[in-house]
Design a protein around this motif. Structure first.
Motif, PDB file in Angstrom:
ATOM      1  N   PRO A   1      87.959  31.219  -3.170  1.00 50.49           N
ATOM      2  CA  PRO A   1      87.883  32.383  -4.044  1.00 50.49           C
ATOM      3  C   PRO A   1      89.111  32.793  -4.950  1.00 50.49           C
ATOM      4  O   PRO A   1      90.017  32.170  -4.724  1.00 50.49           O
ATOM      5  N   THR A   2      88.747  33.582  -5.721  1.00 51.27           N
ATOM      6  CA  THR A   2      89.518  34.189  -6.723  1.00 51.27           C
ATOM      7  C   THR A   2      90.970  34.651  -5.927  1.00 51.27           C
ATOM      8  O   THR A   2      90.614  35.356  -5.004  1.00 51.27           O
ATOM      9  N   GLY A   3      92.235  34.560  -6.374  1.00 47.86           N
ATOM     10  CA  GLY A   3      93.424  35.071  -5.779  1.00 47.86           C
ATOM     11  C   GLY A   3      93.575  34.157  -4.505  1.00 47.86           C
ATOM     12  O   GLY A   3      94.479  34.521  -3.779  1.00 47.86           O
ATOM     13  N   ALA A   4      92.998  32.992  -4.123  1.00 45.91           N
ATOM     14  CA  ALA A   4      93.450  32.205  -3.225  1.00 45.91           C
ATOM     15  C   ALA A   4      94.771  31.421  -3.211  1.00 45.91           C
ATOM     16  O   ALA A   4      95.396  30.950  -2.279  1.00 45.91           O
ATOM     17  N   GLY A   5      95.418  31.290  -4.538  1.00 44.58           N
ATOM     18  CA  GLY A   5      96.498  30.540  -4.630  1.00 44.58           C
ATOM     19  C   GLY A   5      96.408  29.256  -5.322  1.00 44.58           C
ATOM     20  O   GLY A   5      97.361  28.679  -5.571  1.00 44.58           O
ATOM     21  N   LYS A   6      95.066  28.851  -5.871  1.00 44.45           N
ATOM     22  CA  LYS A   6      94.927  27.668  -6.469  1.00 44.45           C
ATOM     23  C   LYS A   6      95.878  27.575  -7.660  1.00 44.45           C
ATOM     24  O   LYS A   6      96.552  26.438  -7.905  1.00 44.45           O
ATOM     25  N   THR A   7      95.852  28.343  -8.490  1.00 42.25           N
ATOM     26  CA  THR A   7      96.672  28.320  -9.772  1.00 42.25           C
ATOM     27  C   THR A   7      98.255  28.327  -9.442  1.00 42.25           C
ATOM     28  O   THR A   7      99.057  27.542  -9.979  1.00 42.25           O
ATOM     29  N   SER A   8      98.559  28.813  -8.262  1.00 42.75           N
ATOM     30  CA  SER A   8      99.847  29.023  -7.862  1.00 42.75           C
ATOM     31  C   SER A   8     100.406  27.672  -7.511  1.00 42.75           C
ATOM     32  O   SER A   8     101.809  27.243  -7.657  1.00 42.75           O
ATOM     33  N   VAL A   9      99.491  26.902  -6.843  1.00 50.73           N
ATOM     34  CA  VAL A   9      99.981  25.345  -6.544  1.00 50.73           C
ATOM     35  C   VAL A   9     100.366  24.751  -7.776  1.00 50.73           C
ATOM     36  O   VAL A   9     101.325  24.008  -7.823  1.00 50.73           O
ATOM     37  N   LEU A  10      99.539  24.711  -8.677  1.00 52.79           N
ATOM     38  CA  LEU A  10      99.853  23.973 -10.145  1.00 52.79           C
ATOM     39  C   LEU A  10     101.217  24.584 -10.529  1.00 52.79           C
ATOM     40  O   LEU A  10     101.783  23.839 -11.110  1.00 52.79           O
ATOM     41  N   ASN A  11     101.511  26.057 -10.526  1.00 53.29           N
ATOM     42  CA  ASN A  11     102.731  26.352 -11.008  1.00 53.29           C
ATOM     43  C   ASN A  11     103.815  25.702 -10.263  1.00 53.29           C
ATOM     44  O   ASN A  11     104.890  25.455 -10.880  1.00 53.29           O
ATOM     45  N   LEU A  12     103.711  25.612  -9.040  1.00 59.54           N
ATOM     46  CA  LEU A  12     104.836  24.964  -8.218  1.00 59.54           C
ATOM     47  C   LEU A  12     105.071  23.335  -8.594  1.00 59.54           C
ATOM     48  O   LEU A  12     106.073  23.119  -8.912  1.00 59.54           O
TER      49      LEU A  12
END
Ligand code: M5T
Ligand code: MG
Length: 241
Positions: free
Chosen positions: A41-52
């Motif tokens: 779901p939105t806000g789950a942290g998916k994009t954050s994994v790519l940021n790291l």
């Protein structure tokens, strides 16, 4: 040129704001040529994994390794040379379409240009533009549709022949015909390359070697499409929505 053999997240935790973790002990591996899809779901942290993975941030705890080496010990230029990012909000330059795709337009021969435009399904776009590849894109491609901008970034990633593809699928509304074209272009981009992709459309995740369902920053489920459907858990429920 660096060869990418493996990427691994080992119990990675991360917070943008201290005390508000967005990733909690996330682990996964991808071997050369494999695709890992992140869903949830939105806000789950998916994009954050790519940021790291791009080293926009470093984990608070745990490790990210590429070819077994801690990402923090990688030279950032080597890392950038190996990685191509295809984002939700593609950034296009106010330059010609050719310059937007090829870093060294003078060095890209005609056969290569044709092959890349074909693989990225950009031929219709090139034909539509008054000066084709030499059309100047005003205001970072403001006159193009988001689907067309996405295809251009796919062409750009193909032109760079990056070994690690980080892909954040667009959430914006795209008609089903454009979606099918993007799907085919992505297929060509991912083939043979190592890829971590955020899938907003479950059809993109389906063929991944491994799917991670993120929920509130944790890996709630992991497996391939068949395994996760049989499990009848979160992933299965996402399909029924
Ligand atoms: C996870 C917060 C965001 C959410 C959580 C990128 C980013 C996110 N966040 C920040 O505070 N700062 C940032 O720069 O972190 O967010 P995400 O990783 O973007 O989630 P997602 O990609 O799974 O969501 P979506 O909507 O793209 O499907 O609390 O506020
Ligand atoms: Mg996101």
């Amino acid at each position: 040129k660096d060869r990418l053999q493996s990427i691994a997240l080992e119990r990675v935790s991360f917070a943008y704001t201290p005390g508000e973790p967005v990733l909690r002990e996330v682990s996964f591996t991808a071997q050369q040529g494999q695709t890992v899809a992140l869903v949830g779901p939105t806000g789950a942290g998916k994009t954050s994994v790519l940021n790291l993975l791009q080293r926009f941030y470093d984990p608070d705890s745990g490790r990210i390794r590429i070819n077994g080496v801690d990402l923090r010990h990688w030279d950032i230029r080597r890392l950038r040379g190996m990685t191509a990012l295809v984002t939700q909000e593609p950034v296009l330059f106010s330059a010609t379409l050719r310059e937007n795709i090829f870093a060294r337009p003078d060095q890209a021969d005609e056969a290569t240009v044709t092959r890349i435009l074909q693989a990225a399904h950009c031929e219709a776009l090139v034909q539509r533009l008054p000066l084709g590849l030499d059309t100047h894109l005003e205001k970072g491609g403001a006159s193009l549709s988001s689907g067309e901008r996405q295809l251009i970034t796919i062409a750009r990633a193909l032109a760079r022949d990056a070994q690690l593809i980080l892909l954040d699928e667009a959430t914006s509304y795209i008609d089903s015909q454009t979606e099918a074209v993007i799907h085919k272009a992505l297929h060509n981009l991912i083939a043979g390359r190592t890829c971590v992709l955020v899938a907003h459309r479950l059809s993109t995740a389906r063929s991944a070697d491994r799917i991670l369902v993120l929920h509130q920053g944790r890996v709630a489920e992991a497996g391939d499409h068949r395994q996760l459907m049989e499990r009848r858990g979160l992933y299965w429920r996402l399909h029924r929505q």
